[in-house]
Design an enzyme around this catalytic site. Structure first.
Site, PDB file in Angstrom:
ATOM      1  CG  ASP A 176       0.052  -1.002   8.319  1.00 23.44           C
ATOM      2  OD1 ASP A 176       0.281  -2.010   9.014  1.00 23.44           O
ATOM      3  OD2 ASP A 176       0.892  -0.533   7.525  1.00 23.44           O
ATOM      4  CE  LYS A 198       0.978   1.301   4.387  1.00 24.15           C
ATOM      5  NZ  LYS A 198       1.770   2.545   4.666  1.00 24.15           N
TER       6      LYS A 198
END
Length: 267
Positions: free
Chosen positions: A132, A8
């Protein structure tokens, strides 16, 4: 069973305040990109983890994939597995590679052993493993708050752009990134800024980690400058790591940056 665990990037990142639990409250936009680790699980006499490709710091017994497996095994009768990880996502780059591996392992286990875990349940397991990590369960663009584990959906599609990632030969630890950072409430709402045209992001979106990281590693700041010089519409440090991504209107090659760095095209 195989899974391709993607990285990401952070489209903006504001570090707001330190929490009582030692984490920080933040706001950011997580966006999945086409850069993958390969994860495989097979039946085995005993559970172990083998890593190939890029070296991962630390002992294998502390690998986040093993932690994810043991976390699920606490609640389900899962037989021993050989976990094999082909590591392609750079480490210490702010790309969430380890978190992605753990999240995709949870999804693999859920599928292989028909555990019946809901998306929400898998996210709850993932939150235990990393700030995350839960993002990679749904693996869709989100506006993230608190530790980076509370999500609001966003409609963002960058598929019409050519995206490049540059990873210098530098490992930035999270502790280093947070070392001199001064948390502060942002003056403008990132959730609103991200809806602006990409052409306006350069003057609007920021990453609070750039100042401390660029101060310690000026060569990373120079990479960002070179990307803009090459015609990037937008460029930014990703997360608290060392990589810089850039959004271009058209395909490019960056031979000058390839000399000293690893460059990933069309991510």
């Amino acid at each position: 069973m195989l899974a391709f665990a993607n990285a990401k990037i952070n489209l903006g990142l504001n570090v707001i305040e330190k929490r009582a639990d030692g984490y920080h409250n933040l706001e950011t936009v997580f966006y999945p990109v086409r850069l993958y680790d390969v994860l495989e699980i097979t039946d085995a006499a005993e559970t172990s983890c083998q890593i190939r490709g890029i070296d991962v710091p630390g002992e294998l017994t502390d690998n986040i994939c093993l932690k994810a497996f043991k976390l699920i095994q606490q609640d389900f009768d899962i037989p021993a597995q050989q976990i094999t990880l082909l590591k392609n996502i750079p480490v210490g780059a702010g790309l969430g590679g380890g978190s992605a591996d753990a999240a995709f392992l949870i999804k693999l286990l859920n599928t292989k052993f028909k555990l019946g875990l809901t998306v929400g349940a898998m996210e709850d397991y993932a939150r235990i493993l990393g700030a995350d990590c839960a993002f990679f369960i749904r693996n869709e663009p989100v506006f993230a708050t608190e530790k980076g584990d509370q999500f609001s959906p966003l409609t963002i599609d960058l598929s019409g752009y050519f995206m490049v990632l540059v990873k210098p030969p530098v490992h930035v630890s999270t502790a280093t990134a947070f070392g001199t950072l001064q948390p502060a409430f942002p003056e403008t709402d990132l959730k609103e800024l991200i809806q602006l045209p990409v052409s306006e992001w350069k003057k609007s979106l920021k990453n609070d980690f750039e100042q401390p990281v660029f101060s310690k590693y000026p060569e990373i700041s120079q990479i960002k400058e070179q990307l803009y010089h090459a015609g990037a519409t937008f460029a930014l440090l990703s997360g608290s790591g060392s990589s810089v991504f850039a959004i271009f209107e058209e395909a490019v090659t960056l031979p000058q940056l390839e000399k000293d760095n690893k460059v990933f095209y069309n991510i």
